[in-house]
Design an enzyme around this catalytic site. Structure first.
Site, short mmCIF file in Angstrom:
data_model
loop_
_atom_site.label_atom_id
_atom_site.label_comp_id
_atom_site.label_asym_id
_atom_site.label_seq_id
_atom_site.Cartn_x
_atom_site.Cartn_y
_atom_site.Cartn_z
N ASP A 661 -17.97 -46.94 50.28
CA ASP A 661 -18.45 -48.68 50.01
C ASP A 661 -19.80 -48.41 49.24
O ASP A 661 -20.75 -47.65 48.80
CB ASP A 661 -18.92 -48.67 51.10
CG ASP A 661 -19.04 -50.18 51.53
OD1 ASP A 661 -18.18 -50.69 51.37
OD2 ASP A 661 -20.30 -50.51 51.82
N GLU A 690 -17.50 -48.76 44.56
CA GLU A 690 -17.56 -49.92 44.76
C GLU A 690 -18.76 -49.84 43.73
O GLU A 690 -19.82 -49.65 44.05
CB GLU A 690 -17.88 -51.15 45.44
CG GLU A 690 -16.44 -51.50 46.63
CD GLU A 690 -16.75 -52.69 47.82
OE1 GLU A 690 -16.29 -53.46 48.04
OE2 GLU A 690 -17.95 -51.92 48.56
#
Length: 967
Positions: A661, A690
């Site tokens: 994340d 990400e």
């Protein structure tokens, strides 16, 4: 300043004789007690907003409360909040009553007594002036009357005066002609027929022959707030930029405001009142160490300053407490400052050994890293619920570690740590703990061998290349919680172990459904122990995605059949993983090492304050994540924790992948070490994340973002470029993409189809297709179906279906790694919810009845998956292979067509052609050869079987459809 001369009339009022001393006089104290802090917040909603936004506002270190927007201007909504008392900093969150947030914690500087900010929807920045230019119709006055108070700490007022002007007009000198208990006073009237909206001023010193011999503050300041009658009263302090609206916010008591250890032999001392270094240096005393020298903090500072460097003769012991005193300024405990975030600190205290508890049947060893603690205790509790405990002193070890050993079988032991830092004891859970009590408030020692299910060491799901992966993202609870799922263990890990479950229409659900769909990997939203759910109240409605880590190495208890049993959450998760492996499905874990649920309450901060997080220059937590804190992966022990944690999950739980994340918060070296550690365990483990470029205080060249992808081989990034090219920007609900009507996106879409290897380096530096995750929707933002309904409100259901299938067709025929959000194949809706992180099950659950209703669309996606798995042409493993074997063809506008050299890639075909038609009418496309072409995908059906044979060198592709042909 223009050429018009101001008309000024001056009067002076001497209110009282200046009272010198170190304390405010009673009148000033009374004013301070009656003070209030005002904040004005402007908020511009998105154009399609459907939410009821309000504010959560709190003074720094105070309690928060809900406030409504009560006004509106041309920028947007407005709120004026008055907080009783003096607060130099006020925090706020733009949120809904269900705690959907627009950004994270935001702060307003209210040191002058009032603060005003502007916020735009979807923009993390908090603006201190209108972000799109001045729009306000500010009140204008023909006549103003201003009273200005000025205080100098050195009491030397001779020569000091004001230069005042109405903007775009000529200025003039204004003298201080009175005095009061605060300092000097200037009181004056100003008339201007052109109108006065604000007054500029400079406090300057004039001497014979030079009116500008010195300035108090070097730049222009303005008086911007007037009462309705045109009067204003402000207070100024030597060396302080603030224009105070309330004297209660001015502290004239000389104090030491900061004393921090910023180097191993350097302390930074700061005061609120400037002092002469020449006169005061000898009065500065340090208890516990010997001062070598004191220098200005900034080399260009003169003798009068309020910030100095204090250097000691010997290096300071960071586990000791120090106190600093200064005549007239009192005393201050010295705290750890920037030293703890220095390279020297890392070099001295980096420890590469085992941390946490190490269980053996005859003994358990405990090792804690807490280099700034002067003492440490192992706290052993009678049981999980009891507050009765025994504290066992730990022995100081090497490199800042503390150790203890308990003999005998300690299986089930409940424990925490206590550390003494700066004379204060703090209790925390072991960051490395692998089992915990309910809600994760205490650690537990467990024999992990007892948590393994049958056949645990068998791993049936194999993966030859990362490009062979087809990822299916799901939330544990979403998969089974629906009353129509046919699954007994609803919302639990074990719900995903149940075989042959069926919905009310007799359709497959859960594990059987996913297996039949044909994906290779199931990626679960956070399954580690997170903070937002109360595990003691699971009989009450609660929901969260889980992006608020509490105990990184412990499974989440709410998904367990008994969260009070430390073993159950472990064994239930392992049983789920084994069931998936037995069904040829690999498991990816969503990990959130970029932030914690609350920095100050985290075990990291309690045990080694200031180390594990990034800080801004002003000492506040960095907030690139938008949720209040950023972890500092570039520091050796934070990096070690991440690598150790990932390695633990890979070994102990047989994880097959890790989705990072907000990976752009991390640094490239950390991600490379993660990749290297996992290669030693199993090179087929996938690492993806990400790779956004986030506003965190880290050198841009070191960020683990898409721009630096070339520095992280074997690490994949979510490709937001192909996402937005397909459907339009996620930050603009009405923005369209290729499938829903935008023109001119063919070229950027082509770059995505070929695995991003030709993106400009300013966008991404992908050097291998395994570095690219192609997707059209994920748990964040609108689902693709909901987006299409907003961008094309006039379209009927069948047209929306075709757009949706076209998007899935692009993803599953592109080079790189395709990613599907659970339910995307049956056109999942969240009813327009942008951010369903804590929305109810009715919004988030997989609707198995919808899956049955949209069974033809599910079959279509299943066929695309079968096609992709069958032909290597869609799964090329190098950039060189893509450049050699993928060739784009001439095609009409809003059509993308390309051929694949299937023979060269050893597929059972000579050539494959893919055509994506985004037009709302059929398009004729020329084929590379005049031949017999076998149609495998036609926008309605998909798979490896021939739908029909097309003879010739042209083909008519229907509206909003994909054709895949082979010869």
């Amino acid at each position: 300043m223009g050429n018009k001369v101001l008309k000024l009339s001056f009067s002076t009022i001497a209110l009282c004789i200046m009272v010198l001393g170190t304390f405010l006089n009673p009148q000033m104290q009374t004013i301070a007690q009656e003070s209030t802090t005002k904040v004005i917040i402007h908020y511009q909603e998105s154009s399609d907003n459907q939410r009821d936004w309000n504010l959560w506002v709190w003074p720094e270190n105070g309690d928060g409360a809900r406030y409504e927007f009560t006004g509106e201007d041309s920028f947007g909504k407005t709120a004026e909040v008055d907080l009783s008392g003096i607060h130099h900093k006020v925090g706020f969150i733009v949120r809904t009553d269900s705690w959907d947030k627009d950004g994270g914690d935001r702060w307003i500087d209210t040191s002058s007594g009032i603060g005003e900010v502007w916020v735009k929807a979807g923009d993390e920045k908090t603006y201190t002036s209108p972000p799109d230019g001045e729009y306000r119709d500010l009140p204008s006055y023909d006549h103003v009357k201003v009273k200005l108070h000025y205080h100098r700490y050195d009491q030397k007022y001779d020569g000091w005066n004001l230069w005042m002007w109405n903007p775009d007009h000529e200025g003039q000198r204004v003298d201080f002609t009175g005095e009061d208990s605060f300092g000097k006073v200037a009181e004056f009237d100003l008339d201007d027929a052109d109108g006065i909206q604000k007054l500029g001023f400079i406090v300057r010193k004039s001497v014979d022959g030079n009116d500008w011999s010195a300035k108090d503050i070097d730049h222009d300041r303005f008086i911007t707030r007037f009462n309705e009658d045109g009067t204003a009263e402000v207070w100024l302090v030597q060396g302080q930029e603030s224009v105070y609206q309330d004297p209660g916010f001015v502290d004239l008591n000389p104090i030491i405001t900061q004393a921090s250890i910023d180097g191993f032999n350097q302390i930074t001392l700061e005061t609120n009142v400037p002092f002469s270094l020449k006169d005061s240096a000898d009065s500065i005393k340090l208890d516990g160490a010997e001062i070598e020298k004191i220098t200005p903090y900034n080399a260009e500072d003169g003798d009068l300053l309020n910030k100095v460097n204090i250097f000691t003769k010997e290096n300071l012991d960071l586990s000791k407490s120090y106190k600093i005193t200064m005549d007239g300024y009192g005393e201050k405990e010295v705290v750890l400052g920037k030293v703890i975030r220095s390279k020297e600190f890392d070099d001295q205290f980096y420890y590469d050994g085992w941390l946490g508890n190490h269980y053996q049947k005859n003994k358990t060893d405990f090792t804690l890293w807490a280099p700034t603690a002067s003492e440490a205790h192992l706290v052993v509790y009678k049981d999980a619920a009891s507050n009765e405990s025994t504290e066992i002193p730990m022995e100081k070890g090497k490199k800042g570690t503390w150790t203890a050993q308990l003999n005998g079988d300690q299986n089930g032991l409940v424990y925490t740590y206590k550390v003494k830092i700066g004379g204060v004891w703090t209790e925390a859970v072991d960051p490395y703990v692998r089992a915990a009590t309910i809600n994760g408030d205490r650690g537990v020692v467990v024999n992990l061998d007892k948590t393994n299910p049958k056949h645990w060491n068998n791993h049936e799901a194999k993966l030859e290349n990362p490009e062979d992966a087809i990822i299916y993202e799901a939330h544990v609870r979403d998969l089974s919680i629906s009353p129509d799922s046919g699954i007994e263990q609803k919302g639990k890990f074990l719900g995903m172990t149940e075989k042959n479950t069926k919905g009310t229409e007799g359709n497959a659900t859960g594990l059987s459904y996913i297996k039949k769909l044909g994906v290779t990997h199931v990626q679960f939203l956070p399954i580690f122990d997170y903070n937002s759910l109360d595990e003691t109240k699971l009989d009450q409605p609660q929901y969260n995605w889980g992006y608020d880590p509490k105990n990184y190495n412990v499974p989440e208890g709410s998904y367990s059949t008994d969260p009070a049993d430390p073993y159950k959450r472990i064994s239930d998760l392992k049983t789920m993983i084994q069931a998936l492996h037995d069904n040829q499905l690999r498991v990816i874990m969503d990990v959130v090492y970029n932030h914690v649920f609350n920095a100050n309450q985290s075990n990291f901060q309690k045990l080694v304050p200031g180390y594990y997080f990034r800080f801004n220059d002003d000492g506040t937590f960095a907030n690139g994540t938008g949720v209040g804190n950023d972890t500092a992966s570039e520091r050796k022990m934070m990096r070690k924790f991440i690598v150790d944690s990932v390695s633990y999950w890979a070994k102990e739980y047989h994880m097959d992948g890790f989705r990072f994340d907000l990976m752009g918060i991390h640094d490239t070296e950390t991600m490379n070490e993660v990749r290297h550690a996992l290669n030693k365990i199993d090179p087929s483990i996938i690492v993806l994340g990400e790779g956004w470029d986030l506003n965190t205080p880290l050198d841009p060249e070191l960020k683990a973002d898409q721009k630096n992808a070339e520095d992280m081989p074997g690490v994949a990034h979510f490709n937001d470029s192909i996402r937005d090219a397909i459907k339009g920007s996620v930050f603009d609900d009405k923005d369209k993409g290729f499938v829903n009507g935008k023109t001119g996106v063919e070229e950027i879409l082509k770059q995505g189809i070929e695995g991003g290897i030709h993106y400009p380096d300013t966008m991404a530096t992908y050097r291998d297709p395994e570095q690219v995750i192609n997707y059209a929707e994920a748990h964040d933002n609108l689902t693709l179906w909901d987006k299409l309904q907003l961008t094309n409100p006039e379209a009927d259901t069948e047209t929306l279906k075709q757009m949706h299938k076209l998007a899935s067709s692009i993803l599953l025929t592109s080079e790189g790694i395709p990613f599907i959000h659970a339910g995307q194949e049956f056109m999942r809706t969240k009813y327009g919810d942008h951010n369903s992180y804590q929305s109810p099950d009715s919004v988030n659950q997989l609707d198995w009845n919808r899956a049955a209703e949209f069974h033809s669309e599910v079959d279509y996606v299943r066929g695309l998956i079968e096609l992709r798995k069958h032909y290597q042409s869609f799964r090329m493993t190098t950039a060189a292979a893509i450049e050699k074997n993928l060739h784009f063809m001439d095609a009409p506008d809003r059509v993308v067509a390309y051929s694949l050299d299937a023979k060269a890639l050893h597929d059972k075909a000579k050539e494959i052609v893919v055509i994506h038609n985004a037009n709302e009418e059929g398009q004729v496309v020329s084929l590379p050869q005049n031949a017999a072409w076998h149609l495998l995908v036609d926008g309605q059906q998909a798979g490896v079987k021939t739908i029909k044979v097309i003879h010739g060198n042209k083909v008519l592709v229907p509206a909003l459809s994909t054709f895949v042909l082979k010869r």
